[in-house]
Design a protein around this motif. Sequence first.
Motif, PDB file in Angstrom:
ATOM      1  N   MET A   1       0.848  -1.187   0.000  1.00  0.00           N
ATOM      2  CA  MET A   1       0.000   0.000   0.000  1.00  0.00           C
ATOM      3  C   MET A   1       0.887   1.241   0.000  1.00  0.00           C
ATOM      4  O   MET A   1       1.355   1.680   1.045  1.00  0.00           O
ATOM      5  N   PRO A   2       1.149   1.807  -1.142  1.00  0.00           N
ATOM      6  CA  PRO A   2       2.101   2.923  -1.222  1.00  0.00           C
ATOM      7  C   PRO A   2       1.564   4.217  -0.618  1.00  0.00           C
ATOM      8  O   PRO A   2       2.330   5.114  -0.298  1.00  0.00           O
ATOM      9  N   TRP A   9       4.443  12.511   0.264  1.00  0.00           N
ATOM     10  CA  TRP A   9       3.281  13.342   0.525  1.00  0.00           C
ATOM     11  C   TRP A   9       3.592  14.423   1.545  1.00  0.00           C
ATOM     12  O   TRP A   9       3.048  15.510   1.489  1.00  0.00           O
ATOM     13  N   PHE A  10       4.481  14.124   2.460  1.00  0.00           N
ATOM     14  CA  PHE A  10       4.853  15.137   3.452  1.00  0.00           C
ATOM     15  C   PHE A  10       5.612  16.289   2.789  1.00  0.00           C
ATOM     16  O   PHE A  10       5.379  17.453   3.114  1.00  0.00           O
ATOM     17  N   LEU A  11       6.473  15.986   1.848  1.00  0.00           N
ATOM     18  CA  LEU A  11       7.196  17.051   1.129  1.00  0.00           C
ATOM     19  C   LEU A  11       6.235  17.886   0.278  1.00  0.00           C
ATOM     20  O   LEU A  11       6.379  19.114   0.193  1.00  0.00           O
ATOM     21  N   PHE A  15       5.749  21.909   0.828  1.00  0.00           N
ATOM     22  CA  PHE A  15       5.970  22.856  -0.264  1.00  0.00           C
ATOM     23  C   PHE A  15       4.699  23.610  -0.636  1.00  0.00           C
ATOM     24  O   PHE A  15       4.748  24.798  -0.964  1.00  0.00           O
ATOM     25  N   SER A  16       3.565  22.938  -0.565  1.00  0.00           N
ATOM     26  CA  SER A  16       2.332  23.644  -0.882  1.00  0.00           C
ATOM     27  C   SER A  16       2.023  24.693   0.179  1.00  0.00           C
ATOM     28  O   SER A  16       1.599  25.808  -0.151  1.00  0.00           O
TER      29      SER A  16
END
Length: 55
Positions: A1-2, A9-11, A15-16
């Motif tokens: 389960m990627p 996703w944390f990066l 960045f967002s």
Amino acid sequence: MPQLNPSPWFLILIFSWLVFLTVIPPKVLSHSLLNDPNPSDSPSYQAEAWSWPWS
């Protein structure tokens, strides 16, 4: 389960939020108001006492 791997996703999240907090607020705050929020020629109203018929 990627999708359980938080590394990419944390990066993306960091960045967002960095873009949201550094780029967007100055662009929004640079707009000027079209209408003056405190007009100086506004009339002042005096409140009058009500005459109740049952009092």
